[in-house]
Design a protein around this motif. Structure first.
Motif, PDB file in Angstrom:
ATOM      1  N   GLU A 290       0.940  -1.507   0.095  1.00 43.16           N
ATOM      2  CA  GLU A 290       0.147  -0.147  -0.021  1.00 43.16           C
ATOM      3  C   GLU A 290       0.984   1.413  -0.132  1.00 43.16           C
ATOM      4  OE1 GLU A 290      -3.385   0.513   2.176  1.00 43.16           O
ATOM      5  OE2 GLU A 290      -3.083   2.531   3.258  1.00 43.16           O
TER       6      GLU A 290
ATOM      7  N   SER B  80      -2.634   6.695  -0.910  1.00 43.86           N
ATOM      8  CA  SER B  80      -4.118   6.571  -2.007  1.00 43.86           C
ATOM      9  C   SER B  80      -3.715   5.614  -2.936  1.00 43.86           C
ATOM     10  CB  SER B  80      -4.327   8.198  -2.293  1.00 43.86           C
ATOM     11  OG  SER B  80      -4.951   9.087  -1.604  1.00 43.86           O
ATOM     12  N   GLY B  81      -3.233   4.612  -2.397  1.00 46.50           N
ATOM     13  CA  GLY B  81      -2.972   3.846  -3.732  1.00 46.50           C
ATOM     14  C   GLY B  81      -2.058   2.523  -3.596  1.00 46.50           C
ATOM     15  N   MET B  82      -1.449   1.869  -4.254  1.00 52.24           N
ATOM     16  CA  MET B  82      -1.056   0.944  -3.965  1.00 52.24           C
ATOM     17  C   MET B  82      -0.045  -0.115  -5.203  1.00 52.24           C
ATOM     18  SD  MET B  82      -4.007  -2.455  -4.953  1.00 52.24           S
ATOM     19  CE  MET B  82      -2.719  -3.759  -4.880  1.00 52.24           C
TER      20      MET B  82
ATOM     21  N   GLY C 207      -4.419   2.582  -8.286  1.00 52.30           N
ATOM     22  CA  GLY C 207      -5.948   3.740  -7.483  1.00 52.30           C
ATOM     23  C   GLY C 207      -5.802   4.810  -7.418  1.00 52.30           C
ATOM     24  N   PRO C 208      -6.565   6.105  -6.143  1.00 58.89           N
ATOM     25  CA  PRO C 208      -6.539   7.397  -6.834  1.00 58.89           C
ATOM     26  C   PRO C 208      -5.876   8.087  -6.844  1.00 58.89           C
ATOM     27  CG  PRO C 208      -7.372   6.270  -4.823  1.00 58.89           C
ATOM     28  CD  PRO C 208      -6.758   5.264  -4.818  1.00 58.89           C
TER      29      PRO C 208
END
Lengths: 304, 274
Positions: free
Chosen positions: A63, A66-68, A218-219
């Motif tokens: 992670e 705001s994402g991975m 992700g975002p």
């Protein structure tokens, strides 16, 4: 108000513009218990190679803000096992089935496309020339306009199906690659694949991923994806599919307004397996609330 | 499609209570729908804050227990703070909302003819084993339950109190010798190991990779069946992300998913070095 959400992606007709992105939705069946799968416009399955591929050693994911990051390494059952074991389920459901493919060579891309010609239940191909985590099937083809064009031509000449080419953001100018695959005959482009990134364990002073680098999703990547989609829409005349960090209907609507003909949802499925169904609902509500009878009246209406 | 998919949707659960039992180890109790009562020891749940932005991904936790309290079904999660996600969870309080997916994965296999159950727990690895011990005690009456429990120090022995109530014997090891055997829990287990060899013995273990690897080596000439619960980073918990790969030896080798083919594996099938 009943709204019209159907879109056409270079010969592939979808009842709505919501697709799943390759590598995040398995072969569809993994999600059967988690959402009403028939709500979706299309399912893009995990990337397939000619032979099965075991993928990268773990740890494969991490992670980040705001994402991975992931470095799964295109683990897959191979095209033959897909047709035999995975496709029968996909034939029983309503969404269009898009098969993502990758190869070690231009010839291998063509060979996989040829094999899939005989497979009943496949509606389109998505050509992966953009995976950052493996040498083959990956970014080597996607970051060179000439190679990207060659792969596209090989798949187009071998296949009877609409061909979508999935582009990498890890290039200087994504529109140059997009134009090259358009000239080579691509029916559509999808973008973006993940951005190459890394993360370090400062106590052990080792990378968090065994592969050292991985693809960021992700975002965190949504603004980058949106900008690239907007630029590409202006640069080509084939349909563009927007991908990257879409978590909600409002994210999806941003891409549609920027000119994407359809969108793909990926990482959001790990947070909420029914994310795509919520996005379908949210798009319909938005159209209805804004007095738009047809989604095509929304696509590409960005005011600048 | 049928109507059964609804039960598998992520559920919203309310925090009932949370307390720190030993340093950096938290016992979280949440109210869950009644179907969680079917959870098997060894299964896990994926947890994230309801509507929260961080942590971004759900975190996998073994189930520590499921019980009925009045009309409610309560799920217990026992975890150690090891990073940003668990640090955020450690601040949860009564009434906070969580999004929970599960129960997921396969449970431990407990043959009914089993007469002796041996648990080898390292640190927070105690969580699924304690649930297993509880279930064995409930369903198998006078089964002999021997637990080897290891931790760094006497103060950091997690889950001891409950195990002492359930088990026939709890044998303790600490790295610094502040309580029980001084050294690794596998060293303590090794001293008794020859006792555990018959068909009616089952060994179960959970703990750090290095500990499981050393247990695998210890058991190389011991015929007793041993199952382990593995941990790996995962994004989805139901087989889609392919993040939680572990290399196994059977079926020609290769990677399988901890979340779906596991998290329970035969210790002899796991390739700990790759």
């Amino acid at each position: 108000m009943k709204v019209q959400t159907g879109v056409d992606i270079g010969g592939l007709t979808l009842k709505n513009p919501v697709m799943t992105s390759s590598g995040t939705f398995g072969y569809g069946e993994e999600y059967a218990d988690y959402l009403d799968i028939n709500r979706l416009g299309a399912i893009v399955v995990k990337g397939l190679s000619l032979k099965p591929k075991e993928g990268n050693p773990p740890p494969r994911i991490m992670e980040t803000a705001s994402g991975m990051l992931n470095a799964v390494g295109l683990q897959n059952v191979g095209v033959e096992a897909f047709i035999e074991k995975k496709l029968p389920y996909l034939r029983t459901i309503d969404p269009a089935v898009v098969v993502n493919i990758f190869g070690n060579s231009v010839e291998e891309y063509g060979r996989i496309a040829e094999i899939l010609n005989d497979a009943n239940g496949v509606d389109a191909l998505e050509v992966n020339i953009s995976c950052p985590n493996v040498k083959e099937g990956g970014v080597a083809f996607g970051s060179d306009p000439l190679l990207a064009g060659e792969v596209t031509r090989a798949v187009k000449s071998a296949s009877r199906l609409p061909v979508i080419v999935k582009l990498t953001p890890n290039v200087t100018d994504i529109t140059e690659i997009a134009r090259s695959v358009e000239i080579a005959g691509a029916d559509a482009v999808s973008l973006i694949n993940t951005l190459t990134g890394m993360s370090i364990d400062i106590e052990k002073r080792i990378p968090h991923l065994k592969n050292i680098t991985g693809g960021l999703s992700g975002p965190a990547i949504k603004p980058v994806a949106l900008r690239m989609v907007w630029e590409t829409v202006k640069a080509v005349s084939i349909p563009v599919i927007g991908v990257g960090g879409i978590m909600s209907a409002s994210d999806a609507l941003e891409f549609l307004i920027a000119g994407a003909r359809a969108i793909q949802i990926g990482t959001a499925h790990f947070i909420d397996p029914s994310a795509a169904a919520h996005v379908v609902d949210g798009i319909e509500e938005y159209l209805s609330e804004h007095g738009l009878e047809d989604i095509r009246d929304l696509i590409g209406t960005l005011r600048t | 499609m049928g109507g059964f998919w609804i039960v598998k949707r992520d559920i919203c659960a309310t925090v009932f209570s949370q307390r720190e039992t030993v340093e950096r180890h938290f016992l979280l109790t949440v109210r869950v729908p009644a179907h969680f009562g079917n959870a098997l020891p060894g299964q896990f749940v994926m947890v994230r804050l309801k509507g929260g932005a961080a942590p971004f991904l759900s975190r996998p936790f073994s189930i520590y227990s499921v019980s009925s309290r009045g009309n409610d079904t309560c799920l217990e999660i026992f975890y150690q703070v090891v990073g940003e996600g668990t640090d955020i969870f450690s601040k949860l309080a009564e009434g906070d909302l969580l999004s929970i997916r599960g129960p997921l994965g396969k449970g431990f296999d407990i043959p009914p003819a089993c007469k002796t159950v041996v648990l080898v727990a390292g640190g927070i690895g105690v969580a699924p084993l304690s649930f297993l011990a509880q279930r064995c005690r409930e369903e198998m009456g006078d089964v002999e339950l021997i637990c080897y429990l290891g931790a760094g120090t006497a103060e950091s022995l997690a889950g001891l109190e409950r195990l002492e109530k359930i088990c026939t014997a709890v044998k303790i090891s600490t790295d610094d010798g502040s309580r029980g055997y001084r050294g690794l829990v596998t060293g303590l287990f090794e001293k008794d190991m020859d006792r555990y060899a018959g068909d009616t013995v089952r060994i179960y273990s959970c703990g750090p990779r290095a500990m499981l690897k050393s247990l695998q080596w210890l058991l190389k000439d011991n015929p007793a069946v041993c199952q382990v619960s593995l941990e790996e980073r995962m994004a989805c918990g139901f087989g889609a992300c392919l993040g939680c790969a572990v290399r196994i030896r059977s079926n020609g080798g290769g990677f399988v998913r901890v979340c779906t083919e596991g998290p329970i594996f035969d210790i002899r099938d796991v390739e700990f070095s790759g």
